[in-house]
Write an enzyme that holds these catalytic residues in place. Sequence first.
Site, PDB file in Angstrom:
ATOM      1  N   GLY A   1     -15.156  20.059  45.722  1.00 38.96           N
ATOM      2  CA  GLY A   1     -16.299  19.513  45.989  1.00 38.96           C
ATOM      3  C   GLY A   1     -17.575  20.504  46.550  1.00 38.96           C
ATOM      4  O   GLY A   1     -18.266  19.982  47.236  1.00 38.96           O
ATOM      5  N   SER A   2     -17.371  21.939  46.069  1.00 42.22           N
ATOM      6  CA  SER A   2     -18.330  22.428  46.667  1.00 42.22           C
ATOM      7  C   SER A   2     -19.747  22.432  46.494  1.00 42.22           C
ATOM      8  O   SER A   2     -20.509  22.390  47.270  1.00 42.22           O
ATOM      9  CB  SER A   2     -17.985  24.036  46.254  1.00 42.22           C
TER      10      SER A   2
ATOM     11  N   ALA B   1     -20.738  19.149  48.261  1.00 51.23           N
ATOM     12  CA  ALA B   1     -21.057  19.518  49.829  1.00 51.23           C
ATOM     13  C   ALA B   1     -22.092  20.348  50.057  1.00 51.23           C
ATOM     14  O   ALA B   1     -22.832  19.994  50.875  1.00 51.23           O
ATOM     15  CB  ALA B   1     -19.695  20.101  50.123  1.00 51.23           C
TER      16      ALA B   1
ATOM     17  N   ASP C   1     -17.126  12.889  44.136  1.00 54.18           N
ATOM     18  CA  ASP C   1     -17.361  14.013  45.052  1.00 54.18           C
ATOM     19  C   ASP C   1     -18.403  13.747  46.165  1.00 54.18           C
ATOM     20  O   ASP C   1     -18.205  13.987  47.410  1.00 54.18           O
ATOM     21  CB  ASP C   1     -17.770  15.001  44.117  1.00 54.18           C
TER      22      ASP C   1
ATOM     23  N   GLY D   1     -12.480  22.658  42.459  1.00 55.05           N
ATOM     24  CA  GLY D   1     -12.260  21.342  42.441  1.00 55.05           C
ATOM     25  C   GLY D   1     -12.372  20.866  43.888  1.00 55.05           C
ATOM     26  O   GLY D   1     -11.873  19.724  44.185  1.00 55.05           O
TER      27      GLY D   1
END
Length: 312
Positions: free
Chosen positions: A105-106, A109, A150, A103
């Site tokens: 935002g991988s 990102a 995100d 959770g």
Amino acid sequence: MSLLSESGAVGEAHSKLILAGEHAVVYGKPAIAIPFPLKIRATVEVNPGKVVLESLIYSGDVKEMPNEMNGIKECIKMAFQMLQKPLKDIKIRIDSDIPLGRGLGSSAAAATAVVRGIFSFYNKELSKEDLFYLVGLSETYAHGKPSGIDMTAVAGDMPIYFKRSEGGKPFRAIKPLHMVVADSGIIGDTRIAVGNVKGAYEREGEKIKKIIDRIGEIVDRIKISMIDGDSSAIGALFNENHEKLRALGVSNEALDGLVESALRSGSLGAKLTGGGLGGCIIALADSLEAAKRISKELIAAGAVKSWCFSTG
């Protein structure tokens, strides 16, 4: 951020934390997210032959990436199409400090860093609109129908007040927030969690609507408290937000246990962050020293990893 050097180009992005508004944001309510200083870096360089990706979860030809990476694959392919460049002779290496499925935002990102790196490699200006289009393409594969929070949060460096219909609007908090993040060690699944809330809405529409409406009100009150510098109020609102998320069915025993441990350790307030059903909790402390103590207590309580930091 993107960098260009003789050895290639580098695109970077940071992680994010949703302070409040998870799930309700899907239904048009606001949410607040802040940058979290875990970084991901995509290095793009010449490599004769196919376009290859090197990462912890996959290394090889971009065209042969596994189904669970279809989002980043399509994002890369579309970036090359937009740049009118052939899909060959490139290596993209991803190095990340952001744990997957927590959770934080991988996926957004990673896509942001990769797109920035590719555009920098070809020395092409990257507009905000093109960045969000490409990252949104990746996020659609990862999360179904993402709210967009995100990708907005990982691309900025300030708190954002986000609505699906309006996008993200940055704002400034008058005081730093002293935050603790604790990883339950359980991989969450935003797609399943969103589906569960949708199913509950279809079964118990009025009840779920009231919960979602209240979460929206909590978000607005947190924003006001951040601007006013009222940490105690923010903490109490965190606690209420977590109870509402529990009522939506997106928490679990591990997350609830960590929230309770944070509160016993002196946190002003704590809640899950992100999609739920695993992932992380966040806790608010009254100082960085207290945050460090709470972080240690959460490790002792079963968190597999914990971080603490103060916002800018």
